[in-house]
Design an enzyme around this catalytic site. Structure first.
Site, PDB file in Angstrom:
ATOM      1  N   ILE A   1       0.844  -1.189   0.000  1.00 51.46           N
ATOM      2  CA  ILE A   1       0.000   0.000   0.000  1.00 51.46           C
ATOM      3  C   ILE A   1       0.888   1.251   0.000  1.00 51.46           C
ATOM      4  O   ILE A   1       1.009   1.951   1.018  1.00 51.46           O
ATOM      5  CB  ILE A   1      -0.973   0.015   1.205  1.00 51.46           C
ATOM      6  CG1 ILE A   1      -1.713  -1.322   1.334  1.00 51.46           C
ATOM      7  CG2 ILE A   1      -1.985   1.157   1.049  1.00 51.46           C
ATOM      8  CD1 ILE A   1      -2.618  -1.423   2.556  1.00 51.46           C
ATOM      9  N   PRO A   2       1.530   1.528  -1.138  1.00 50.23           N
ATOM     10  CA  PRO A   2       2.312   2.766  -1.205  1.00 50.23           C
ATOM     11  C   PRO A   2       1.376   3.966  -1.044  1.00 50.23           C
ATOM     12  O   PRO A   2       0.203   3.903  -1.444  1.00 50.23           O
ATOM     13  CB  PRO A   2       2.944   2.714  -2.589  1.00 50.23           C
ATOM     14  CG  PRO A   2       2.115   1.762  -3.382  1.00 50.23           C
ATOM     15  CD  PRO A   2       1.529   0.804  -2.403  1.00 50.23           C
ATOM     16  N   HIS A   3       1.892   5.022  -0.441  1.00 50.92           N
ATOM     17  CA  HIS A   3       1.068   6.202  -0.225  1.00 50.92           C
ATOM     18  C   HIS A   3       1.941   7.419   0.004  1.00 50.92           C
ATOM     19  O   HIS A   3       3.107   7.295   0.381  1.00 50.92           O
ATOM     20  CB  HIS A   3       0.120   6.000   0.962  1.00 50.92           C
ATOM     21  CG  HIS A   3       0.818   5.615   2.234  1.00 50.92           C
ATOM     22  ND1 HIS A   3       1.181   4.315   2.511  1.00 50.92           N
ATOM     23  CD2 HIS A   3       1.227   6.345   3.286  1.00 50.92           C
ATOM     24  CE1 HIS A   3       1.769   4.263   3.692  1.00 50.92           C
ATOM     25  NE2 HIS A   3       1.819   5.491   4.180  1.00 50.92           N
ATOM     26  N   ALA A   4       1.346   8.572  -0.250  1.00 49.80           N
ATOM     27  CA  ALA A   4       2.023   9.829   0.029  1.00 49.80           C
ATOM     28  C   ALA A   4       0.995  10.937   0.149  1.00 49.80           C
ATOM     29  O   ALA A   4      -0.044  10.920  -0.513  1.00 49.80           O
ATOM     30  CB  ALA A   4       3.031  10.167  -1.058  1.00 49.80           C
TER      31      ALA A   4
END
Length: 147
Positions: free
Chosen positions: A65-68
């Site tokens: 779950i990549p996020h920014a």
């Protein structure tokens, strides 16, 4: 939380082509950008990669779950990608990632990304949800998996 408030049919890819962590981040960001959710694709990518340097968002069980949170994001949005082959995402349990959600939120959002991350993580702890996502063929199948 209602998943369809953040995830649209145009931001779901059932057949990711990426073979590496960097390629899959690019592929997911391209989907988000094509849907008009970013003002600066490269700036957002830098934010995602910066987050990944702190700690891999490959949480295990075949999930990443990549996020920014960044000013290049116009509005909170999710992108979902499914990789049948699996991607080495440097996951905590060293398994390949097959289900990948990219969470994008504007810099001025309070804790939206934490709520979304928590919601998705709780749902994906269940094998049945993961299995349904892996066999999903339509956006409606994805929504049904989260019911």
């Amino acid at each position: 939380m209602n998943i369809q408030d953040l995830l649209s049919a145009s931001r779901v890819n059932f057949d990711l082509q990426a073979t590496t962590k960097l390629e899959v981040i690019d592929e997911l960001i391209d989907i988000l950008d094509a849907d008009g959710k970013l003002s600066d694709k490269e700036q957002y990518k830098i934010a995602v990669l910066h987050r990944e340097k702190e700690f891999s968002t490959g949480i295990g069980m075949g999930i990443a779950i990549p996020h920014a949170k960044d000013s290049s994001v116009k509005e909170a949005a999710l992108t979902l990608g499914i990789s049948k082959k699996g991607i080495d995402y440097e996951s905590l349990d060293e398994t390949l990632a097959h289900i990948l959600f990219l969470i994008a939120v504007p810099a001025d959002s309070n804790d939206v990304h934490l709520k979304v991350l928590s919601f998705i993580s709780r749902k994906l702890m269940h094998q049945e949800v993961r299995d349904r996502l892996m066999s999903a063929k339509t956006y409606e199948d994805v929504l049904d998996a989260f019911q």
